[in-house]
Design an enzyme around this catalytic site. Structure first.
Site, mmCIF file in Angstrom:
data_model
loop_
_atom_site.group_PDB
_atom_site.id
_atom_site.type_symbol
_atom_site.label_atom_id
_atom_site.label_comp_id
_atom_site.label_asym_id
_atom_site.label_seq_id
_atom_site.Cartn_x
_atom_site.Cartn_y
_atom_site.Cartn_z
ATOM 1 N N GLY A 303 0.831 -1.197 0.000
ATOM 2 C CA GLY A 303 0.000 0.000 0.000
ATOM 3 C C GLY A 303 0.864 1.245 0.000
ATOM 4 N N SER A 304 0.378 2.288 0.625
ATOM 5 C CA SER A 304 1.056 3.592 0.554
ATOM 6 C C SER A 304 2.374 3.647 1.310
ATOM 7 C CB SER A 304 0.117 4.686 1.071
ATOM 8 O OG SER A 304 -0.990 4.830 0.206
ATOM 9 N N THR A 305 2.689 2.615 2.110
ATOM 10 C CA THR A 305 4.015 2.613 2.739
ATOM 11 C C THR A 305 5.103 2.550 1.669
ATOM 12 O OG1 THR A 305 3.950 0.197 2.989
ATOM 13 C CG2 THR A 305 3.173 1.515 4.847
ATOM 14 N N PHE A 306 4.755 2.055 0.472
ATOM 15 C CA PHE A 306 5.727 1.966 -0.616
ATOM 16 C C PHE A 306 5.978 3.318 -1.267
ATOM 17 C CE2 PHE A 306 7.063 -1.949 -3.267
ATOM 18 C CZ PHE A 306 7.850 -2.396 -2.223
ATOM 19 N N LYS A 307 5.129 4.300 -0.999
ATOM 20 C CA LYS A 307 5.357 5.631 -1.567
ATOM 21 C C LYS A 307 6.652 6.232 -1.030
ATOM 22 C CE LYS A 307 0.448 6.476 -2.329
ATOM 23 N NZ LYS A 307 -0.787 7.094 -1.828
#
Length: 683
Positions: A303-307
């Site tokens: 999810g957005s932790t990969f941003k």
């Protein structure tokens, strides 16, 4: 008048003559000889009985003989010395056992082997199997009389009766003196803390060999070296993390959860919790779901932790800058649409700080397109996301990565979809972005350099750190590396980021907690930074499940001198009245991280600094709209190399050129073959 006997005349004595013949002499000699023989035999028996009596007195009274090992062995270890600080824990071991103990970083025992015995019988030596069974039943309460009697009546020479009996039971059975009953020494693995780190510990089989967890990974070490194996875990921190995670899992009715605390400079895993769990002493009775270690075996879309990785990739390659702007307008690709939540009302163009703080999916996809699919794949490969995370657990799973890296993959991976990673891999990647740019190797073993640096860290006050904090550069938005990190352990591993980019990412992560989606992760005085991540869960038959999420928060504290990463993940949390119907990470995972940090900080010798909070936050602040340096054309409207339409056109052109080159090659080959055939015909 008395009469004397002499007054009468006495008759004369009669003399008889006995004639002794030769036969009488021989009989007398034979009788005397028999008497001598009997006396000799009696004397011999007396001597033998005297020797036996003396021998028995020596063997039973003066110097009693020790029992044979197969009958009974000493099971009572020496009484250990009192050691409240655990300084002797690493050298403590039971002399009767072969497998070494496992302890945490403070000497708390996590696993040890206890001396036990196995009782067996030789049915050929038993007089009455039924009577023997009844006697054994008085000590072994769980003994099946009917089955035991049947087995003891078999025409065999070896039959097991019971395993892992206690020393007290062994002594009680031995005192019965039953012929044909024997013992052999053994050991049983025991986990005194029960559920604590159960999936990490694993277990051993009936032969005392590890079959899971660190018991399996370090099996040879535990069997060959009698000294205790010291892990990096801290059971105090482990207990707190498990307590808070269990509360969150119950509150949000999640079907599973995991949490990790790791030193971002040494890679030491301080705590690793996966729920549901089980009592490590009851491994064989635990369900597969309880045995499943979600921290290293579970694969989830980040999810957005990969941003965070997308931003780090763009900054490190020089593709993007802090002042660039990226489109948040929904992207249509095929029958899919990349967009943000309907409740988000973002500006059409967002700066990098806004993209990280507000977590825009289309903007992150634009950044990924700016970098390009090839460099993106290389980045994730170099960050270790294509391989199992290196940790001393045999259950570490291999991540799921795309086989083809097209435009759609580039965009979806940019905001954490299209790849499935274990949570520990996310923590490792987060650590590299804040520790100065070094990709460390996670470990479950305590590292000596960390132990050496611990007193320095404890003596370091937050007030001293304030003077060496990062200073904002208003014209470029860059930051200087934190000089106070020199007092902390130096990260070891390959460099994947420059210190300058790492310092900038620290400020972006702090911004997400102070002004973005991770505000609920704040813990006063600890300057928490991090990134929220919410991904739709993939169903058992493929496809995303609507309104079923994986909520996660990857955090770091303290951000002014990063030392520990704290990660929390909840699997399929449910909304509550307090979350107003939301199941995103900012409403469940982030506040759980806040509670964990507040409780474990003092245990790790990190104390809240509220006195200098304003000064520290000001030094780490970064504006949402950084100024653009003179003479620089920022990415944004009219200058968007990551425009999906442009990228698609370039992709189509590249494919067309590739097809044309292949066709030309085939045509040239065909012409050459035709020419060669013509030459042969002419000859």
């Amino acid at each position: 008048m008395a009469v004397s006997p002499h007054d009468y005349d006495a008759p004369p004595p009669v003399t008889r003559t006995v004639r002794v013949t030769g036969e009488d002499l021989r009989a007398r000699a034979h009788r005397d000889q028999m008497h001598v023989r009997l006396l000799g035999v009696a004397g011999g028996f007396c001597l033998i009985f005297t020797v036996v009596a003396i021998k028995l007195s020596i063997a039973t009274v003066l110097h009693p003989m020790a029992p044979e090992k197969r009958q009974i062995a000493s099971q009572i270890p020496e009484i250990p010395k009192i050691d409240p600080k655990g300084s002797l824990a690493g050298d403590f071991s039971l002399p009767q056992v072969h497998r070494a103990s496992i302890i945490d970083r403070n000497g708390q025992t996590l696993a040890l082997s206890l001396p036990v015995a196995q009782v067996y019988a030789n049915p050929q030596e038993l007089i009455d199997p039924q009577d023997v069974t009844k006697k054994l039943k008085t000590v072994l309460k769980d003994l099946n009389e009917e089955e035991t009697t049947r087995r003891l009546s078999l025409p065999k020479q070896f039959v097991y009766i019971a395993r892992n009996i206690t020393p007290q039971q062994e002594l009680a059975i031995n005192s019965m003196g039953i012929p044909g009953i024997y013992f052999e020494p053994g050991e049983r693995r025991h986990y005194p803390l029960g559920n604590m780190a159960a999936q990490i510990m694993g277990t051993v089989d009936i032969d005392d060999h590890g079959v899971a967890g660190v018991e399996r990974f370090f099996d040879k070490r535990l069997m060959s070296d009698h000294h205790a194996l010291r892990l990096s875990l801290d059971v105090r921190v482990q207990s707190v993390v498990r307590d808070e995670l269990a509360t969150a899992m119950s509150t949000f009715q999640a079907i599973g959860a995991c949490a990790i605390v790791m030193d971002v400079r040494t890679g030491e895993v301080i705590a690793m919790v996966s729920l549901p769990d089980y009592d490590a002493n009851e491994f064989s009775h635990a369900s597969n779901d309880a045995r499943f270690n979600r921290a290293v075996t579970g694969l989830y879309e980040p999810g957005s932790t990969f941003k965070l990785q997308t931003a780090a990739m763009g900054l490190e390659t020089g593709t993007i800058h802090i002042w660039d702007r990226f489109s948040s307008i929904p992207i249509h690709i095929g029958r899919f649409t990349i967009s943000d939540m309907k409740s988000d009302h973002f500006a059409p163009w967002m700066t990098l700080p806004e993209v990280m703080a507000y977590s825009s999916n289309p903007a992150a996809a634009h950044i990924a397109l700016d970098v390009g699919g090839k460099r993106q794949a290389e980045w994730f490969h170099d960050m270790g996301f294509f391989a199992p995370v290196p940790i001393e657990l045999p259950e570490a799973a291999r991540p799921l990565v795309p086989h083809q890296w097209g435009i759609s993959t580039t965009m979806t991976v940019g905001f954490g979809h299209g790849m499935a990673e274990p949570p520990l891999s996310i923590v490792r990647g987060t650590a590299a972005t804040v520790n100065g740019g070094i990709l460390i190797t996670p470990t479950l073993l305590e590292r000596e350099d960390a132990a050496t640096a611990a007193p320095q860290e404890a003596a370091l006050s937050q007030g001293v750190q304030t003077a060496a904090l990062e200073q904002a550069e208003t014209d470029t938005g860059s930051a200087k590396a934190d000089s106070s990190s020199d007092a902390l352990p130096t990260p070891q591993g390959p460099r994947v980021l420059s210190e300058k980019v790492s310092a900038l990412l620290r400020r972006l992560l702090r911004l997400d907690v102070t002004s973005g989606t991770g505000r609920t992760a704040e813990s006063p005085g600890y300057f928490v930074g991090g990134k929220t991540g919410t991904a739709e869960k993939i169903g058992p038959h493929g496809g995303y499940l609507k309104h079923v999420n994986i909520s996660a928060f990857t955090g770091i504290f303290p951000m002014n001198a990063p030392r520990y990463a704290v990660y929390v993940m909840l699997d399929s949390p449910k909304p509550t009245p307090q979350t107003h119907g939301w199941t995103t990470a900012g409403w469940n995972a982030a506040p759980t991280v806040s509670k964990i940090v507040s409780r474990i900080g003092p245990m790790l010798q990190i104390f809240p600094d509220t006195a200098h909070a304003a000064q520290i936050d000001a030094s780490m602040a970064i504006p949402m709209h950084p100024a653009v340096p003179r003479g620089v054309r920022p990415l944004g409207p009219g200058n968007d190399p990551g425009d999906p339409r442009k990228a698609e056109a370039e992709h189509r052109a590249a494919k067309a050129a590739e097809r044309k080159a292949l066709a030309d090659q085939k045509a040239a080959l065909k012409a050459a073959q035709k020419k060669q055939a013509q030459e042969v015909m002419d000859e």
